[in-house]
Design a protein around this motif. Structure first.
Motif, PDB file in Angstrom:
ATOM      1  N   TYR A  91       0.639  -2.031   0.196  1.00 55.06           N
ATOM      2  CA  TYR A  91      -0.021  -0.005   0.484  1.00 55.06           C
ATOM      3  C   TYR A  91       0.535   0.775   0.116  1.00 55.06           C
ATOM      4  CZ  TYR A  91      -4.709  -2.871   0.438  1.00 55.06           C
ATOM      5  OH  TYR A  91      -5.447  -3.636   0.349  1.00 55.06           O
ATOM      6  N   GLY A  92       1.934   1.511   0.559  1.00 53.11           N
ATOM      7  CA  GLY A  92       2.959   2.741   0.451  1.00 53.11           C
ATOM      8  C   GLY A  92       4.063   2.718  -0.202  1.00 53.11           C
TER       9      GLY A  92
ATOM     10  N   ASN B 253      10.861   3.624  -5.682  1.00 57.29           N
ATOM     11  CA  ASN B 253      10.632   2.389  -6.818  1.00 57.29           C
ATOM     12  C   ASN B 253       9.876   0.661  -6.198  1.00 57.29           C
ATOM     13  OD1 ASN B 253      11.657   4.155  -9.086  1.00 57.29           O
ATOM     14  ND2 ASN B 253      14.528   3.107  -8.984  1.00 57.29           N
ATOM     15  N   LEU B 254       9.084   0.072  -6.886  1.00 59.13           N
ATOM     16  CA  LEU B 254       8.899  -0.850  -6.436  1.00 59.13           C
ATOM     17  C   LEU B 254       8.584  -2.353  -7.649  1.00 59.13           C
ATOM     18  CD1 LEU B 254       6.738  -2.310  -4.887  1.00 59.13           C
ATOM     19  CD2 LEU B 254       4.989  -2.045  -6.734  1.00 59.13           C
ATOM     20  N   TRP B 255       9.849  -3.579  -7.143  1.00 61.33           N
ATOM     21  CA  TRP B 255      10.237  -4.061  -7.967  1.00 61.33           C
ATOM     22  C   TRP B 255       9.241  -4.833  -8.011  1.00 61.33           C
ATOM     23  CZ3 TRP B 255      14.098  -3.859 -11.848  1.00 61.33           C
ATOM     24  CH2 TRP B 255      15.549  -1.986 -11.681  1.00 61.33           C
TER      25      TRP B 255
ATOM     26  N   SER C 223       1.209   6.770  -8.159  1.00 60.16           N
ATOM     27  CA  SER C 223       1.368   7.550  -7.786  1.00 60.16           C
ATOM     28  C   SER C 223       0.378   7.408  -6.475  1.00 60.16           C
ATOM     29  CB  SER C 223       0.680   8.967  -8.620  1.00 60.16           C
ATOM     30  OG  SER C 223      -0.042   8.906  -8.971  1.00 60.16           O
ATOM     31  N   TYR C 224      -0.337   6.117  -6.646  1.00 54.13           N
ATOM     32  CA  TYR C 224      -1.269   6.089  -5.923  1.00 54.13           C
ATOM     33  C   TYR C 224      -0.869   4.906  -5.449  1.00 54.13           C
ATOM     34  CZ  TYR C 224      -4.602   4.272 -10.057  1.00 54.13           C
ATOM     35  OH  TYR C 224      -4.809   4.279 -10.718  1.00 54.13           O
ATOM     36  N   PRO C 225      -2.178   4.153  -4.740  1.00 52.37           N
ATOM     37  CA  PRO C 225      -1.439   2.885  -3.915  1.00 52.37           C
ATOM     38  C   PRO C 225      -2.951   1.705  -4.907  1.00 52.37           C
ATOM     39  CG  PRO C 225      -2.627   3.529  -2.425  1.00 52.37           C
ATOM     40  CD  PRO C 225      -2.203   4.035  -2.999  1.00 52.37           C
ATOM     41  N   LEU C 226      -2.722   1.738  -6.383  1.00 55.24           N
ATOM     42  CA  LEU C 226      -3.795   0.718  -6.886  1.00 55.24           C
ATOM     43  C   LEU C 226      -3.116  -0.297  -6.849  1.00 55.24           C
ATOM     44  CD1 LEU C 226      -2.811   0.781 -10.582  1.00 55.24           C
ATOM     45  CD2 LEU C 226      -1.035   0.731  -8.970  1.00 55.24           C
ATOM     46  N   ALA C 227      -4.596  -0.873  -7.271  1.00 52.57           N
ATOM     47  CA  ALA C 227      -4.693  -2.866  -7.526  1.00 52.57           C
ATOM     48  C   ALA C 227      -4.341  -3.338  -8.268  1.00 52.57           C
ATOM     49  CB  ALA C 227      -6.494  -2.887  -7.145  1.00 52.57           C
ATOM     50  N   PHE C 228      -3.113  -4.238  -8.867  1.00 45.66           N
ATOM     51  CA  PHE C 228      -2.785  -4.397 -10.424  1.00 45.66           C
ATOM     52  C   PHE C 228      -3.802  -5.880 -10.797  1.00 45.66           C
ATOM     53  CE2 PHE C 228       0.644  -2.128  -7.999  1.00 45.66           C
ATOM     54  CZ  PHE C 228       1.299  -1.928  -9.679  1.00 45.66           C
ATOM     55  N   ASN C 229      -3.743  -5.666 -11.399  1.00 42.22           N
ATOM     56  CA  ASN C 229      -4.556  -7.149 -12.496  1.00 42.22           C
ATOM     57  C   ASN C 229      -3.281  -7.032 -13.658  1.00 42.22           C
ATOM     58  OD1 ASN C 229      -7.340  -7.254 -11.224  1.00 42.22           O
ATOM     59  ND2 ASN C 229      -7.482  -4.702 -12.212  1.00 42.22           N
ATOM     60  N   PHE C 230      -3.018  -8.611 -13.693  1.00 40.76           N
ATOM     61  CA  PHE C 230      -2.381  -9.244 -14.486  1.00 40.76           C
ATOM     62  C   PHE C 230      -2.769  -9.885 -15.336  1.00 40.76           C
ATOM     63  CE2 PHE C 230       1.117  -7.673 -10.989  1.00 40.76           C
ATOM     64  CZ  PHE C 230       1.968  -6.266 -11.872  1.00 40.76           C
TER      65      PHE C 230
END
Length: 588
Positions: free
Chosen positions: A35-36, A41-43, A124-131
């Motif tokens: 969430y944060g 960078n998010l890997w 820029s915001y804690p979006l929910a990923f859909n892969f």
């Protein structure tokens, strides 16, 4: 799939892909990953193994987070290195290898192969990923269906928008202008929600993505709905109170929005609650006005309900109405579509209502005209009867007149004989009157010139300015008139008994070149001073004369001095000459 948050945001792909670093990755257990870490960078590390034995399938990886600020995909090559591709909302759309509104990557994964892929993400915001992993056929089929449905959605909205813009200019009705603004806001909101605006409208201007932010576009939808609904209700029942409440709701919404963006940020549920309360105030008042007018517009109520659903769903992205994330995300589009259609139906119902009102008024007007025509016919019949009666009376009178005409002719003969006698008498009277008039004029003049006339009698002869000017004009031009400017002897009488030359149009006043030239006080008083100056039996002092005539003592003295100069200039003899001889003397 595993993830790692780089607190320094300085690690490279070589650092991340090193075998000694793999122990730092954590297993992904949530759609949000973490969430944060919005400024770090998010890997993501994705290990994919193709366990199928079909060689004619190509595989694609798709990320639904189309509004990611930056995403870099690292594709492994046979040399053991990685090929990178960087794209995102902060980069031109052409940077993407596959031109799709979502982030799609070709995996080049053969049957039996196993590869490791890396992603570096800034958000820029804690979006929910859909892969998603799809074969080439599934990817093409899904994309075509998705773009087809979106094309139909935007096509219908654009048609309704263009039609209402046309009605705005054609009918000069601001209702269609407000509705056009509402549809435009819905289109803009949808462009920001599904990413098609970036792909097709401003692909090389990623900075414009900021103005399609969902909170901004949703604000436009809310404001446009408030303005449109106010105008819609006002067409049925004019209400200044509703207009003021609508402006108040707009102001409150702007304040709440500014506070949310720049001040104290509320959580989703309190913010939605405040927004819905603000919208409910003008909605309920407008609904009351419609019911009061006996208008039951269910389409209007349901359209407003759709707006509430859009607000709730867009501000609470964690709500999952359906298990399928695609349907769950796109559920807003059909809701907006239904809202536009319902508002359109409301407008059509209003048009029908106005047409019925117009027909009702036209029918009442027709009935009134029929009644008016009926009254007109009755009045015409009565008028014809009266005309007939009047005609009979006139014919009877004509008969009577004909009989009396004979009598009149006989009487006329007698009257002509009497008229001849009257004319002879009149001629005699005219001669006597002429002589009498000449006698009266001569008597009046003698009264004015005789030395024994007292002040009261003098005022009866010359009571005002006009009588003095008339006497002076007759005295001045009693022989003949000659223009002082051109010498012409034809004139037309002008104002104040003056003479205007018919040749050069020069106007001459009776007082010009006389004792009264440029006189500064009433001429009738000057006449009296001149009259007294020619009398030997009257010797008034300047003070007495000033009191009688209500003039200043110096004024009386100045005019008497002017009279004395005229006497000296003409050797005037009071006993032999009248005062009127001095009137035409100009002493200067």
């Amino acid at each position: 799939m595993e993830y790692y948050v780089d607190p320094t945001s300085e690690l490279s792909i070589e650092d991340i892909s090193d075998s000694t670093f793999q122990q730092n990755f954590l297993q992904v257990t949530d759609n949000h990953v973490v969430y944060g870490a919005l400024n770090e960078n998010l890997w993501l590390k994705m290990i994919v193994e193709n366990q199928q034995d079909v060689y004619d399938h190509s595989w694609y990886f798709e990320s639904w987070g189309f509004d990611l600020d930056e995403i870099t995909f690292y594709f492994p090559n046979p040399e053991g290195n990685f090929i990178s591709n960087t794209a995102g909302y902060d980069f031109p759309f052409s940077k993407r290898n596959i031109h799709h509104k979502n982030f799609n990557y070709f995996l080049d994964l053969r049957p039996g192969e196993k590869k490791t892929y890396y992603f570096k993400i800034n958000r820029s915001y804690p979006l929910a990923f859909n892969f998603h992993l799809r074969s080439n056929e599934r990817f093409i089929s899904h994309s075509l269906n998705e773009y087809l449905l979106l094309g139909i959605y935007y096509g219908v909205l654009f048609i309704i928008f263009i039609f209402n813009v046309y009605l705005t200019f054609k009918l000069k009705d601001s209702l269609y202008l407000y509705f056009s603004g509402f549809i435009f806001a819905c289109i803009w909101f949808s462009f920001g929600r599904d990413g098609l605006g970036f792909q097709f409208l401003w692909p090389n201007l990623p900075s414009l993505n900021k103005i399609t932010d969902e909170s901004i576009t949703q604000l436009l939808v809310i404001l446009a709905t408030l303005l449109f609904s106010n105008k819609f209700v006002q067409k049925y029942n004019s209400s200044p109170r509703l207009f003021k409440l609508t402006l108040l709701a707009i102001a409150m919404k702007l304040v709440v929005f500014a506070n949310q963006e720049l001040g104290y940020t509320l959580n989703a549920i309190p913010y939605i609650t405040v927004t819905l309360i603000i919208l409910l105030i003008p909605f309920l008042v407008g609904l009351y006005k419609l019911i009061k007018t006996k208008i039951y517009s269910w389409s209007y109520i349901l359209a407003y309900t759709c707006l509430f659903l859009v607000i709730i769903h867009s501000y609470t992205k964690t709500i999952t109405l359906f298990n399928d994330p695609i349907i769950n995300w796109y559920i807003v589009h059909p809701v907006i579509f239904i809202q536009v259609v319902l508002f359109s139906l409301s407008i059509f119902n209003q048009i029908k209502f106005l047409q019925d009102q117009f027909q009702k008024v036209s029918q009442e007007r027709t009935e009134a005209l029929k009644e008016k025509n009926k009254l007109t016919d009755e009045m015409n019949n009565q008028l014809q009867i009266k005309v007939k009666e009047r005609t009979e009376q006139i014919e009877k009178m004509a008969t009577d007149l004909a009989s009396k005409n004979v009598e009149l002719q006989t009487t006329n003969i007698k009257l002509r004989e009497l008229n001849s006698q009257v004319e002879q008498i009149n001629e005699f009277l005219r001669e006597n009157n002429k002589e009498l008039k000449m006698s009266v004029d001569e008597t009046t003049k003698n009264l004015a010139l005789m030395k024994g006339l007292d002040f009261e009698d003098f005022k009866k002869v010359f009571p005002d300015k006009d009588s003095c000017l008339k006497f002076l004009a007759e005295l001045k031009w009693k022989n003949k008139y000659t223009c002082k400017k051109c010498g012409y002897n034809k004139f037309a009488e002008g104002a104040n008994h003056g003479r205007r030359c018919k040749n050069c149009n020069y106007y001459e006043s009776p007082t010009v070149d006389t004792l009264f030239h440029k006189l500064k006080f009433p001429i009738e008083k000057a006449f009296y001073i001149l009259y007294l100056s020619n009398r030997k039996d009257v010797d008034l002092t300047l003070n007495e004369l000033s009191e009688i005539l209500d003039l200043r003592r110096e004024t009386c003295w100045a005019f008497k001095n002017k009279i004395n100069q005229a006497m000296e200039k003409t050797d005037h003899n009071k006993e032999l000459s009248g005062w009127e001889n001095l009137a035409l003397v100009h002493p200067e």
